[in-house]
Scaffold this motif. Structure first.
Motif, PDB file in Angstrom:
ATOM      1  N   VAL A 193      -4.776  -5.693  11.082  1.00 26.24           N
ATOM      2  CA  VAL A 193      -3.702  -5.820   9.996  1.00 26.24           C
ATOM      3  C   VAL A 193      -3.763  -7.688   9.996  1.00 26.24           C
ATOM      4  CG1 VAL A 193      -1.175  -6.053   9.908  1.00 26.24           C
ATOM      5  CG2 VAL A 193      -2.356  -3.888  10.674  1.00 26.24           C
ATOM      6  N   LEU A 194      -3.828  -8.352  10.775  1.00 27.00           N
ATOM      7  CA  LEU A 194      -3.601  -9.801  10.753  1.00 27.00           C
ATOM      8  C   LEU A 194      -5.000 -10.259   9.975  1.00 27.00           C
ATOM      9  CD1 LEU A 194      -2.309 -10.713  14.318  1.00 27.00           C
ATOM     10  CD2 LEU A 194      -1.122 -10.883  12.184  1.00 27.00           C
ATOM     11  N   GLU A 195      -6.221  -9.665  10.227  1.00 29.84           N
ATOM     12  CA  GLU A 195      -7.270 -10.364   9.340  1.00 29.84           C
ATOM     13  C   GLU A 195      -7.218  -9.811   7.944  1.00 29.84           C
ATOM     14  OE1 GLU A 195     -10.784  -8.352  11.423  1.00 29.84           O
ATOM     15  OE2 GLU A 195     -10.776 -10.086  12.769  1.00 29.84           O
ATOM     16  N   LYS A 196      -6.620  -8.547   7.713  1.00 36.39           N
ATOM     17  CA  LYS A 196      -6.429  -8.120   6.349  1.00 36.39           C
ATOM     18  C   LYS A 196      -5.572  -9.080   5.637  1.00 36.39           C
ATOM     19  CE  LYS A 196      -5.014  -4.286   3.379  1.00 36.39           C
ATOM     20  NZ  LYS A 196      -4.107  -4.823   2.714  1.00 36.39           N
ATOM     21  N   ASN A 197      -4.246  -9.556   6.318  1.00 32.46           N
ATOM     22  CA  ASN A 197      -3.184 -10.497   5.760  1.00 32.46           C
ATOM     23  C   ASN A 197      -3.936 -11.621   5.414  1.00 32.46           C
ATOM     24  OD1 ASN A 197      -1.280  -8.555   5.688  1.00 32.46           O
ATOM     25  ND2 ASN A 197      -0.595  -9.191   7.895  1.00 32.46           N
ATOM     26  N   LYS A 198      -4.651 -12.269   6.469  1.00 31.03           N
ATOM     27  CA  LYS A 198      -5.282 -13.478   6.231  1.00 31.03           C
ATOM     28  C   LYS A 198      -6.283 -13.249   4.929  1.00 31.03           C
ATOM     29  CE  LYS A 198      -8.808 -16.476   8.188  1.00 31.03           C
ATOM     30  NZ  LYS A 198     -10.059 -16.545   9.372  1.00 31.03           N
ATOM     31  N   ARG A 199      -6.885 -12.455   4.866  1.00 34.06           N
ATOM     32  CA  ARG A 199      -8.021 -12.182   3.638  1.00 34.06           C
ATOM     33  C   ARG A 199      -6.791 -12.293   2.242  1.00 34.06           C
ATOM     34  NH1 ARG A 199     -10.525  -8.575   6.871  1.00 34.06           N
ATOM     35  NH2 ARG A 199      -9.567  -6.842   5.998  1.00 34.06           N
ATOM     36  N   ASN A 200      -5.913 -11.611   2.460  1.00 34.74           N
ATOM     37  CA  ASN A 200      -4.873 -11.426   1.319  1.00 34.74           C
ATOM     38  C   ASN A 200      -4.405 -12.888   0.989  1.00 34.74           C
ATOM     39  OD1 ASN A 200      -5.159  -8.771   1.002  1.00 34.74           O
ATOM     40  ND2 ASN A 200      -3.414  -8.146   2.153  1.00 34.74           N
ATOM     41  N   MET A 213      -5.561 -15.715   1.515  1.00 35.12           N
ATOM     42  CA  MET A 213      -7.000 -16.582   1.109  1.00 35.12           C
ATOM     43  C   MET A 213      -7.072 -15.980  -0.309  1.00 35.12           C
ATOM     44  SD  MET A 213      -7.439 -18.743   3.652  1.00 35.12           S
ATOM     45  CE  MET A 213      -9.078 -19.408   2.983  1.00 35.12           C
ATOM     46  N   GLY A 214      -6.474 -14.995  -0.988  1.00 31.19           N
ATOM     47  CA  GLY A 214      -6.935 -14.477  -2.230  1.00 31.19           C
ATOM     48  C   GLY A 214      -8.106 -13.296  -2.176  1.00 31.19           C
ATOM     49  N   GLU A 215      -8.428 -12.779  -1.143  1.00 28.69           N
ATOM     50  CA  GLU A 215      -9.379 -11.915  -1.055  1.00 28.69           C
ATOM     51  C   GLU A 215      -8.983 -10.501  -0.835  1.00 28.69           C
ATOM     52  OE1 GLU A 215     -11.763 -13.304   2.375  1.00 28.69           O
ATOM     53  OE2 GLU A 215     -12.383 -15.045   1.244  1.00 28.69           O
ATOM     54  N   ASP A 216      -9.563  -9.481  -1.570  1.00 26.32           N
ATOM     55  CA  ASP A 216      -9.100  -7.979  -1.155  1.00 26.32           C
ATOM     56  C   ASP A 216      -7.841  -7.913  -1.727  1.00 26.32           C
ATOM     57  OD1 ASP A 216     -11.509  -7.623   0.292  1.00 26.32           O
ATOM     58  OD2 ASP A 216     -10.578  -7.732   2.241  1.00 26.32           O
ATOM     59  N   LEU A 217      -7.585  -8.239  -3.025  1.00 24.14           N
ATOM     60  CA  LEU A 217      -6.128  -8.066  -3.605  1.00 24.14           C
ATOM     61  C   LEU A 217      -6.178  -6.759  -4.394  1.00 24.14           C
ATOM     62  CD1 LEU A 217      -5.386 -11.861  -4.729  1.00 24.14           C
ATOM     63  CD2 LEU A 217      -4.689 -10.496  -2.689  1.00 24.14           C
ATOM     64  N   ASP A 218      -7.418  -6.357  -4.642  1.00 23.33           N
ATOM     65  CA  ASP A 218      -7.199  -5.081  -5.712  1.00 23.33           C
ATOM     66  C   ASP A 218      -6.646  -3.822  -4.939  1.00 23.33           C
ATOM     67  OD1 ASP A 218      -8.774  -6.424  -7.292  1.00 23.33           O
ATOM     68  OD2 ASP A 218     -10.569  -5.947  -6.610  1.00 23.33           O
ATOM     69  N   SER A 219      -6.506  -3.641  -3.668  1.00 25.90           N
ATOM     70  CA  SER A 219      -6.020  -2.529  -3.128  1.00 25.90           C
ATOM     71  C   SER A 219      -4.486  -2.692  -2.997  1.00 25.90           C
ATOM     72  CB  SER A 219      -6.747  -2.567  -1.744  1.00 25.90           C
ATOM     73  OG  SER A 219      -6.285  -3.384  -0.802  1.00 25.90           O
ATOM     74  N   LEU A 220      -3.882  -3.972  -3.328  1.00 26.91           N
ATOM     75  CA  LEU A 220      -2.524  -4.017  -2.944  1.00 26.91           C
ATOM     76  C   LEU A 220      -1.767  -3.620  -4.294  1.00 26.91           C
ATOM     77  CD1 LEU A 220      -2.480  -7.900  -1.815  1.00 26.91           C
ATOM     78  CD2 LEU A 220      -2.278  -5.632  -0.380  1.00 26.91           C
ATOM     79  N   SER A 221      -0.418  -3.219  -3.731  1.00 22.29           N
ATOM     80  CA  SER A 221       0.334  -2.708  -5.285  1.00 22.29           C
ATOM     81  C   SER A 221       1.143  -4.074  -5.730  1.00 22.29           C
ATOM     82  CB  SER A 221       1.469  -1.685  -4.538  1.00 22.29           C
ATOM     83  OG  SER A 221       2.322  -2.120  -3.575  1.00 22.29           O
ATOM     84  N   LEU A 222       1.878  -3.433  -6.823  1.00 21.73           N
ATOM     85  CA  LEU A 222       2.758  -4.828  -7.414  1.00 21.73           C
ATOM     86  C   LEU A 222       3.731  -5.359  -6.367  1.00 21.73           C
ATOM     87  CD1 LEU A 222       3.377  -6.378 -10.008  1.00 21.73           C
ATOM     88  CD2 LEU A 222       4.863  -4.474 -10.750  1.00 21.73           C
TER      89      LEU A 222
END
Length: 179
Positions: free
Chosen positions: A42-49, A51-60
């Motif tokens: 979860v922390l690695e996913k938040n870090k990527r988010n 940093m502007g990465e892997d934003l496609d899977s996020l909701s509005l």
């Protein structure tokens, strides 16, 4: 024999408890490992988010929350940066004031020394202008330390100028002996 059997039973019972504890502890460690592994993901996913990465899977709503968190972080960073800059400016102003005070003190010392040098030269010129062939020459001079010395005497000033404890600087002694 009965004591031996009691001891055997005690050791057997304690071994069973240790084995039971080891099994429950290892199960706890497995569960703890799984929890920590999920937390790291979860922390690695938040870090990527962040940093502007892997934003496609996020909701509005998740994107708005992420934006709000980033604005709060930027505000905190700017606040700390401004505080550090003000502290640095304050320290530099204090250093500048100390250097200016030191510079003023040095200028004051230079002016005092120049004034003392001009006074000493004036006394020496006045002494040499007042000299007479028939009259012995007496001249009071002051040193930088504030001591007053006498130059001259019955022998035309030669004896007191040659004294090693004379209060005149060497260059003034040289001028007085050449006249």
């Amino acid at each position: 024999m009965e004591r031996i059997l009691e001891r055997y039973d005690r050791y057997l019972y304690s071994d069973k408890q240790l084995v039971g504890r080891d099994i429950s502890q290892s199960e706890n460690w497995v569960l703890e490992h799984a929890k920590l592994k999920a937390r790291v993901e979860v922390l690695e996913k938040n870090k990527r988010n962040f940093m502007g990465e892997d934003l496609d899977s996020l909701s509005l709503k998740e994107l708005q929350s992420l934006e709000h968190q980033l604005h709060a972080a930027i505000k905190s960073i700017r606040s700390r940066k401004n505080q550090a800059m003000f502290e640095s400016i304050s320290a530099l102003q204090k250093k500048d004031k100390a250097l200016q005070d030191h510079n003023n003190a040095l200028l004051k010392k230079i002016k005092e020394r120049e004034k003392n040098t001009v006074q000493q030269e004036g006394q020496l010129i006045q002494c040499s202008n007042n000299s007479s062939i028939l009259q012995p020459q007496y001249c009071l001079t002051s040193s930088r330390d504030g001591f007053v010395g006498r130059v001259g005497g019955d022998d035309g000033g030669a004896s007191s100028l040659a004294e090693p404890n004379s209060l005149l600087p060497a260059w003034m002694l040289h001028l007085a002996t050449n006249e």
